[in-house]
Design an enzyme around this catalytic site. Sequence first.
Site, short mmCIF file in Angstrom:
data_model
loop_
_atom_site.label_atom_id
_atom_site.label_comp_id
_atom_site.label_asym_id
_atom_site.label_seq_id
_atom_site.Cartn_x
_atom_site.Cartn_y
_atom_site.Cartn_z
N TYR A 159 1.35 3.65 -3.42
CA TYR A 159 0.38 4.72 -3.21
C TYR A 159 0.29 5.64 -4.42
O TYR A 159 -0.75 6.25 -4.67
CB TYR A 159 0.75 5.54 -1.98
CG TYR A 159 -0.11 6.77 -1.82
CD1 TYR A 159 -1.40 6.67 -1.33
CD2 TYR A 159 0.36 8.03 -2.21
CE1 TYR A 159 -2.21 7.78 -1.22
CE2 TYR A 159 -0.44 9.15 -2.10
CZ TYR A 159 -1.72 9.02 -1.60
OH TYR A 159 -2.50 10.13 -1.51
N TYR A 194 0.83 -1.21 0.00
CA TYR A 194 0.00 0.00 0.00
C TYR A 194 0.86 1.25 0.00
O TYR A 194 0.63 2.18 -0.77
CB TYR A 194 -0.93 0.01 1.21
CG TYR A 194 -1.66 1.33 1.37
CD1 TYR A 194 -2.80 1.60 0.63
CD2 TYR A 194 -1.19 2.31 2.25
CE1 TYR A 194 -3.47 2.81 0.76
CE2 TYR A 194 -1.84 3.52 2.38
CZ TYR A 194 -2.97 3.77 1.64
OH TYR A 194 -3.61 4.97 1.77
#
Length: 399
Positions: free
Chosen positions: A255, A251
């Site tokens: 991003y 993540y």
Amino acid sequence: MRYSLDSYLISVYIRLTQRKSDYMCTNPIIPIVQYKVPVKSSLDVVDWSKFRSNFKANLFFFEKNVVRRAVSNVDEAFRFTEQLKQVSYLSTFDLDGYHQVKQFSFPLPCRKCSECLQKRSKDLAVQATMEARSHEENSVLILTYDNDHLGDNILDYDHIRVFQKRLRRYVDYHYGKKIKFLTVGEYGDKKGRMHWHMIVFGWKPKSEEQLEPYLGGKYRTDVRYRSRKLKELWKFGYVDVDEATDGNIFYVARYVQKKFVVGCDLDSSKSSSRREKKTASQALGLDYFFSYLRQFLKTKRIVLNGFRYGFPRYFKDLLRKLVSEDSEFDTEYYNALRKRLLSVCSYSMVNKYFTYLECLVEVLPVLNFHDLYQRALRYMDQSILKPHASDHDGEYNTT
């Protein structure tokens, strides 16, 4: 630490450079290469003193240099006019009664579209996951701002830079460890408040950092932890602590993809001061990559949790650089390999280029990739990977 490659590794890497790209740029830069051919017998060598290249107007200055290096290294591969005639994507037209002009083109990634940005973020995610595999302890920190320090709600990189310096000193003094970072600054989806996501490789907070549980999440049912000690180091608000799972790492590393919605760059509507920021330590995943380099080159993929990924560009460039600097390959044979296969054009030109190279095997035996690859595999067990002695005192063993 510098690493050295043996003949087996470079031979397998030659096959690696033949792989088709894992993605396709939607707005590639396409240089047009032209050269003059004398109209004589089909086996006459091209007069490369008259070689010239023309570029489209959309090329940037720094990209022209890349293209020039690529073009300058394909001359040996395109020596014989007989093979030139077998390539359909080469166009030919008469210049005068004595010469012909032949031309070909190949795409280079723009590094700006959603596909290129996705490729870069995936490479960083793979590197971050490999770096996490090299440490027993990793953690994820979420650095927030309280109302007193929110100010104009604009991310300031100096804040995170100073915090990283303080945290390095703290961990080195109390735990005697060296740590690395991967940090992304973003704005919240609901209220737009700025905050930072940070992956710390090589250390995670313990009870000494005064961890305090609290209920968080959308429904206030998730148990989370805050560190009072890290809050003192941060000085701008709270510091939440989380486990460094592969999902959290991907993540943070990927991003940058959140900026694209149906191919639209959301950052294009923001001023430069309001754009999200990302920073990472150098050489993420390098030790893990060289520890399993034989396995990666044999499969030509990096396997993490059952998923197969291509080689990040950082590792490809590093291998090419090591080969260029290693005295073991300072021979006429390997100079030819570097010239034809380890240049920018090796992984930038389309698959048709490699199809054409296979047509040259009978004329240029050095380009017989299959035999070279099989011969390298036969001697795989006899080869070792070791660093230069001048840069490392200990033994670096990959077994």
